[in-house]
Write an enzyme that holds these catalytic residues in place. Structure first.
Site, PDB file in Angstrom:
ATOM      1  N   PRO A   1       0.824  -1.215   0.000  1.00 11.70           N
ATOM      2  CA  PRO A   1       0.000   0.000   0.000  1.00 11.70           C
ATOM      3  C   PRO A   1       0.858   1.265   0.000  1.00 11.70           C
ATOM      4  O   PRO A   1       1.740   1.408   0.830  1.00 11.70           O
ATOM      5  CB  PRO A   1      -0.790  -0.119   1.313  1.00 11.70           C
ATOM      6  CG  PRO A   1       0.025  -1.044   2.180  1.00 11.70           C
ATOM      7  CD  PRO A   1       0.662  -2.007   1.230  1.00 11.70           C
TER       8      PRO A   1
ATOM      9  N   HIS B   1      -5.480  -0.955   7.822  1.00 12.44           N
ATOM     10  CA  HIS B   1      -4.210  -0.353   8.235  1.00 12.44           C
ATOM     11  C   HIS B   1      -4.148  -0.345   9.762  1.00 12.44           C
ATOM     12  O   HIS B   1      -4.687   0.530  10.423  1.00 12.44           O
ATOM     13  CB  HIS B   1      -4.102   1.067   7.684  1.00 12.44           C
ATOM     14  CG  HIS B   1      -2.693   1.588   7.663  1.00 12.44           C
ATOM     15  ND1 HIS B   1      -1.715   1.137   8.537  1.00 12.44           N
ATOM     16  CD2 HIS B   1      -2.077   2.513   6.871  1.00 12.44           C
ATOM     17  CE1 HIS B   1      -0.576   1.762   8.264  1.00 12.44           C
ATOM     18  NE2 HIS B   1      -0.769   2.592   7.259  1.00 12.44           N
ATOM     19  N   GLY B   2      -3.470  -1.348  10.291  1.00 12.70           N
ATOM     20  CA  GLY B   2      -3.344  -1.451  11.747  1.00 12.70           C
ATOM     21  C   GLY B   2      -1.930  -1.150  12.210  1.00 12.70           C
ATOM     22  O   GLY B   2      -1.520  -1.621  13.274  1.00 12.70           O
ATOM     23  N   ALA B   3      -1.195  -0.346  11.423  1.00 10.95           N
ATOM     24  CA  ALA B   3       0.240  -0.174  11.678  1.00 10.95           C
ATOM     25  C   ALA B   3       0.638   1.294  11.778  1.00 10.95           C
ATOM     26  O   ALA B   3      -0.195   2.193  11.731  1.00 10.95           O
ATOM     27  CB  ALA B   3       1.031  -0.853  10.552  1.00 10.95           C
TER      28      ALA B   3
ATOM     29  N   TYR C   1      -0.952   4.849  13.384  1.00  6.43           N
ATOM     30  CA  TYR C   1      -2.286   5.392  13.082  1.00  6.43           C
ATOM     31  C   TYR C   1      -3.304   4.821  14.074  1.00  6.43           C
ATOM     32  O   TYR C   1      -2.944   4.081  14.992  1.00  6.43           O
ATOM     33  CB  TYR C   1      -2.658   5.082  11.621  1.00  6.43           C
ATOM     34  CG  TYR C   1      -1.769   5.809  10.630  1.00  6.43           C
ATOM     35  CD1 TYR C   1      -1.783   7.203  10.545  1.00  6.43           C
ATOM     36  CD2 TYR C   1      -0.881   5.115   9.811  1.00  6.43           C
ATOM     37  CE1 TYR C   1      -0.955   7.873   9.647  1.00  6.43           C
ATOM     38  CE2 TYR C   1      -0.049   5.779   8.914  1.00  6.43           C
ATOM     39  CZ  TYR C   1      -0.096   7.163   8.844  1.00  6.43           C
ATOM     40  OH  TYR C   1       0.726   7.828   7.960  1.00  6.43           O
TER      41      TYR C   1
ATOM     42  N   GLN D   1      -6.912  -0.624   1.085  1.00  4.79           N
ATOM     43  CA  GLN D   1      -6.403  -0.492   2.454  1.00  4.79           C
ATOM     44  C   GLN D   1      -7.231   0.564   3.193  1.00  4.79           C
ATOM     45  O   GLN D   1      -7.165   1.754   2.881  1.00  4.79           O
ATOM     46  CB  GLN D   1      -4.925  -0.092   2.490  1.00  4.79           C
ATOM     47  CG  GLN D   1      -4.394  -0.179   3.934  1.00  4.79           C
ATOM     48  CD  GLN D   1      -3.010   0.406   4.137  1.00  4.79           C
ATOM     49  OE1 GLN D   1      -2.718   1.514   3.662  1.00  4.79           O
ATOM     50  NE2 GLN D   1      -2.149  -0.315   4.826  1.00  4.79           N
TER      51      GLN D   1
ATOM     52  N   SER E   1      -9.491  15.502  15.597  1.00  2.00           N
ATOM     53  CA  SER E   1      -8.660  14.315  15.375  1.00  2.00           C
ATOM     54  C   SER E   1      -8.800  13.382  16.571  1.00  2.00           C
ATOM     55  O   SER E   1      -8.908  13.843  17.707  1.00  2.00           O
ATOM     56  CB  SER E   1      -7.198  14.716  15.177  1.00  2.00           C
ATOM     57  OG  SER E   1      -7.079  15.476  13.992  1.00  2.00           O
TER      58      SER E   1
ATOM     59  N   THR F   1       0.387   5.528  -0.362  1.00  2.00           N
ATOM     60  CA  THR F   1      -0.370   6.766  -0.511  1.00  2.00           C
ATOM     61  C   THR F   1       0.182   7.566  -1.684  1.00  2.00           C
ATOM     62  O   THR F   1       1.388   7.768  -1.791  1.00  2.00           O
ATOM     63  CB  THR F   1      -0.264   7.561   0.801  1.00  2.00           C
ATOM     64  OG1 THR F   1      -1.043   6.871   1.765  1.00  2.00           O
ATOM     65  CG2 THR F   1      -0.751   8.983   0.655  1.00  2.00           C
TER      66      THR F   1
END
Ligand SMILES: Cc1cc2nc3c(=O)[nH]c(=O)nc-3n(C[C@H](O)[C@H](O)[C@H](O)COP(=O)(O)O)c2cc1C
Length: 359
Positions: free
Chosen positions: A27, A165-167, A170, A109, A129, A29
């Site tokens: 993945p 996205h578990g990394a 984030y 993702q 946020s 961006t």
């Protein structure tokens, strides 16, 4: 034909996903989706890789259906795609069709930036946020539902699986990471409770897409906030996390390391993907530094050159450390990279100017 790479050109399957070889586009961006909508240029970009022997594509991070999901992050991100609203869904339907026509497979993702998103940044400057320290039960339920909605949309437009996205520090990762999660309720505390929020997200996504669609979960020790961070400093702690996630519905772990061949813990040569494969009982994907002599962070500031380390990839693959091999920068810079690996042709030199283009 480079026959020593044959093991990496064997098929892989997981539930409804059938991949003809082990090479995955990692993945990345790209910031080419104004208004959150991927256009024809994005479809061309992915279709080019699909038609050039990339077995599976994991898209760039896509904001889930929550106003706080994306914004300007640590790299000044803008024009990040989303997976809700008619125009974005139409855009992704086109991307998926083009990839399938080229003979490829593609998974989105799903991304929530959490605290990395700068306050008041577009596309929803009004949104606060989110991070483990400021989310109440409603916020948690809303974000879980947002992941589930985006996953259902992904299934509707024809994607071949879901990647979460578990990394990298984030939102999902920040709950698991002791340094960022100081909660003393059911969503924080020991490692099992810190894993509970990502577990709920995985369960909700599983519920949304049904039992047959593969769910890939990206996990990392390193964080954007601290490249040398440890999510788990022992295999036991790591085991608690990955077993809970596997039980919740994760089928494949995408193990994001800075250098794929770096040993993960003392007293063993095994990389993190090998440990997670052993501890979770699930297939894993490795990534990090394949094709170049410098890892991602170093390559922004240091001279970076091509390094053919595929023999080491094959050695670790055959030792049973991982099932899939993700390629990031090398595939961003050259859509033909997998074909070149297969044929034993020279790779293109590192070219940082490629980040500004969608080729
Ligand atoms: C331009 C760029 C954008 C990236 N964006 C993402 C992203 O959206 N999600 C993610 O999980 N990793 C992202 N990464 C990390 C890559 O997926 C990969 O893990 C990393 O580049 C290491 O692989 P490599 O050494 O083959 O490049 C990005 C990397 C690059 C170079």
């Amino acid at each position: 034909m480079r026959t020593e790479l044959n093991p990496l050109f064997s098929p892989f399957s997981c539930k409804t996903l059938q991949v003809p070889n082990r090479f995955v586009m990692s993945p990345m961006t790209r910031q080419f989706s104004p208004g959150g909508i991927p256009g024809e240029n994005v479809a061309d970009y992915y279709a080019r890789r699909a038609a050039s022997d990339v077995g599976l594509i994991v898209t760039e991070g896509i904001g889930v259906d929550h106003p706080s999901a994306i914004g300007e992050g640590s790299m000044g991100e803008k024009d990040i795609p989303v997976l809700h609203g008619d125009a974005a869904l139409q855009g992704w339907r086109n991307v998926v069709d083009r990839v399938h026509k080229g003979g490829g497979r593609i998974v989105p993702q799903l991304w929530h930036m959490g605290a990395v998103r700068k306050d008041a940044s577009p596309p929803h400057p009004e949104a606060r946020s989110l991070h483990p320290g400021n989310m109440d039960e409603d916020d948690i339920a809303d974000v879980v539902a947002a992941f589930a909605r985006s996953a259902a949309n992904a299934k509707d437009v024809g994607f071949d699986g879901i990647a979460l996205h578990g990394a990298h520090g984030y939102l999902l990762d920040s709950f698991m990471w002791e340094q960022m999660n100081n909660r003393d309720d059911d969503w924080g505390g020991d490692v099992a409770r810190r894993t509970r929020f990502p577990v709920k997200v995985v369960e909700a996504v599983r519920e949304a897409v049904g039992p047959d669609m593969p769910i890939i979960f990206r996990i990392s020790q390193w964080k954007l906030q601290d490249y040398d961070a440890q999510l788990a400093d022992t295999p036991e702690g790591l085991g608690v996390i990955v077993k809970a996630l596997a039980e919740a519905g994760v089928d494949i772990f995408d193990v994001s390391t800075r250098v794929f061949s770096r040993p993960a813990f003392a007293d063993s040569d095994m990389g993190l993907a090998g440990w997670i494969r052993r501890l979770s009982g699930r297939p894993t994907m490795t990534v990090g530094g394949i094709g170049f002599d410098k890892e991602l962070a170093a390559s922004f500031t240091q001279q970076t050159t091509v390094l053919d380390n595929l023999d080491e990839v094959v050695r670790r693959f055959e030792a049973g450390e991982f099932d899939l091999v993700a390629i990031g920068r090398a595939l961003l810079m050259d859509p033909q990279w997998v074909v070149k690996a297969k044929e034993g042709e020279a790779f293109k030199p590192f070219d940082i100017s490629a980040y500004a283009r969608l080729e």
